[in-house]
Design an enzyme around this catalytic site. Structure first.
Site, PDB file in Angstrom:
ATOM      1  N   GLY A 139       0.732  -1.605   0.063  1.00  0.00           N
ATOM      2  CA  GLY A 139       0.071   0.479   0.088  1.00  0.00           C
ATOM      3  C   GLY A 139       1.197   0.939  -0.016  1.00  0.00           C
ATOM      4  N   ALA A 176      -0.455   7.112   1.822  1.00  0.00           N
ATOM      5  CA  ALA A 176      -0.072   8.559   3.135  1.00  0.00           C
ATOM      6  C   ALA A 176       0.541   7.740   4.013  1.00  0.00           C
ATOM      7  CB  ALA A 176      -1.301   9.635   3.817  1.00  0.00           C
ATOM      8  N   GLY A 198       1.288   4.253   4.440  1.00  0.00           N
ATOM      9  CA  GLY A 198       2.237   3.626   3.901  1.00  0.00           C
ATOM     10  C   GLY A 198       3.440   4.183   3.520  1.00  0.00           C
ATOM     11  N   ASN A 229      -7.653   1.854  10.507  1.00  0.00           N
ATOM     12  CA  ASN A 229      -8.582   2.665  11.197  1.00  0.00           C
ATOM     13  C   ASN A 229      -9.868   1.907  11.614  1.00  0.00           C
ATOM     14  OD1 ASN A 229      -7.460   4.942  11.274  1.00  0.00           O
ATOM     15  ND2 ASN A 229      -8.254   5.877   9.704  1.00  0.00           N
ATOM     16  N   ALA A 237       0.163  12.443   7.617  1.00  0.00           N
ATOM     17  CA  ALA A 237       0.304  12.948   6.336  1.00  0.00           C
ATOM     18  C   ALA A 237      -0.453  12.393   5.739  1.00  0.00           C
ATOM     19  CB  ALA A 237       1.192  10.738   6.254  1.00  0.00           C
ATOM     20  N   LYS A 244      -8.308   4.041  19.506  1.00  0.00           N
ATOM     21  CA  LYS A 244      -8.378   5.203  18.594  1.00  0.00           C
ATOM     22  C   LYS A 244      -9.855   5.263  17.447  1.00  0.00           C
ATOM     23  CE  LYS A 244      -6.377   6.676  15.280  1.00  0.00           C
ATOM     24  NZ  LYS A 244      -5.340   6.499  13.927  1.00  0.00           N
ATOM     25  N   ASN A 302     -13.171  12.968  12.933  1.00  0.00           N
ATOM     26  CA  ASN A 302     -13.035  12.489  11.207  1.00  0.00           C
ATOM     27  C   ASN A 302     -14.133  12.720  11.231  1.00  0.00           C
ATOM     28  OD1 ASN A 302     -10.693  11.676  11.746  1.00  0.00           O
ATOM     29  ND2 ASN A 302     -11.272  10.027  10.882  1.00  0.00           N
ATOM     30  N   SER A 345      -8.150  12.425   7.673  1.00  0.00           N
ATOM     31  CA  SER A 345      -8.483  11.511   6.109  1.00  0.00           C
ATOM     32  C   SER A 345      -9.431  11.330   5.891  1.00  0.00           C
ATOM     33  CB  SER A 345      -7.730   9.874   6.558  1.00  0.00           C
ATOM     34  OG  SER A 345      -8.653   9.553   7.949  1.00  0.00           O
TER      35      SER A 345
END
Length: 299
Positions: free
Chosen positions: A7, A10, A12, A103, A128, A182, A190, A249
């Site tokens: 992958g 970002a 990876g 995630n 990232a 998380k 998000n 994200s």
């Protein structure tokens, strides 16, 4: 160590960059041959948090069947791509350790159905952003937590010994709990950023956004025992402050017209709460609103 990262998003790319910097031999598996060719010629560039750039050599391929001998395989694709990968991952040698970097909670039980004897999960707090096929920007320093669900932690201890303050790695216990915590942070940040089209820090400076975040937190605290002790609201606001300039994200996916991870991150939390007898009305409303936005194709 020979490490394969599957992958080139970002997560990876950033992970591959720091592993290569630690003198590990990194193979990056990408989807497109054009990207593989560029990476093999131009290498992988990281824009650091201080604005400097570093470039590291990684080997890039497109097929898992081309993998060299590996000491660790890191799966860093988003959840939606996992379904098409599971069969191919299951064909890897059973002794090869796997590390999943997704995630949410949806992948936890699925990954543990694979035949490999050593499987771990990761929860990352760094920021990232992919700039192009060969460049990733490190937007915020955060810990990469790793928890072993099956097997031993020997190979993962080697990662924790990299001792890079810009890419800290921490071994923790109880992977399911780690992923749950998380997911709670993600649920609080998000969906709001994606729907309101704001960066993380604006959840603190916009008083109405802040009230919404507080309301969601109160709902979660009522649904899950001891949440106020394991994840105090001050930890949520601290994360928003630390990542104030970050684009979440989920917001990034919306801006690019991509399907978000709303079903991966929020849906399992809603289901767990419902099992406890709690509907989480505010979070559920945001969940359905995000799905409606995606269905309409709105950006």
């Amino acid at each position: 160590m020979n490490i394969v990262v599957i992958g080139a998003g970002a997560v990876g790319q950033l992970t591959a960059s720091y592993l290569a910097e630690a003198a590990m031999h990194v193979t990056l598996v990408v989807r497109r041959s054009e990207q593989a060719d560029q990476l093999n010629v131009r290498h992988l560039t990281r824009i650091n948090v201080d604005g400097t750039t570093t470039t590291h050599r990684v080997v890039s391929i497109t097929e898992l069947g081309e993998l060299p001998q590996q000491d660790l395989v890191i799966v860093a694709v988003k959840y939606g791509q996992l379904q098409e990968l599971y069969d191919r991952i299951s064909m890897l040698p059973s002794e090869v350790p796997l590390l999943f970097m997704q995630n949410g909670l949806a992948h936890f039980d699925e990954a543990l159905r694979l035949p490999q004897g050593n499987i771990a999960f990761s929860s990352v707090a760094f920021g990232a952003q992919v700039i192009n096929d060969t460049t990733v920007q490190h937007r915020g320093v955060g810990t990469c937590k790793i928890a072993v669900a099956r097997g031993n932690n020997l190979v993962f201890k080697k990662l924790s010994r990299m001792e890079n303050p810009l890419f800290p790695v921490e071994l923790v216990q109880n992977p399911e709990r780690m992923l749950f915590e998380k997911a709670v942070f993600n649920c609080l940040i998000n969906p709001l950023t994606a729907i309101l089209l704001v960066k993380n820090g604006e959840l603190l400076t916009n008083k109405h956004a802040f009230i919404l975040m507080q309301t969601i937190y109160q709902e979660l605290a009522e649904a899950f025992v001891n949440l106020e002790y394991t994840i105090p609201f001050s930890a949520v606001t601290a994360l928003c402050e630390k990542t104030a300039a970050n684009t979440s994200s989920m917001l990034a996916d919306r801006m690019l017209g991509k399907k978000s991870e709303i079903d991966t991150i929020v849906a399992p939390i809603l289901q767990k709460a419902l099992t406890n007898g709690h509907i989480l009305p505010t979070l559920r409303t945001l969940y359905n609103q995000m799905l409606a936005i995606e269905e309409s194709g709105e950006r």
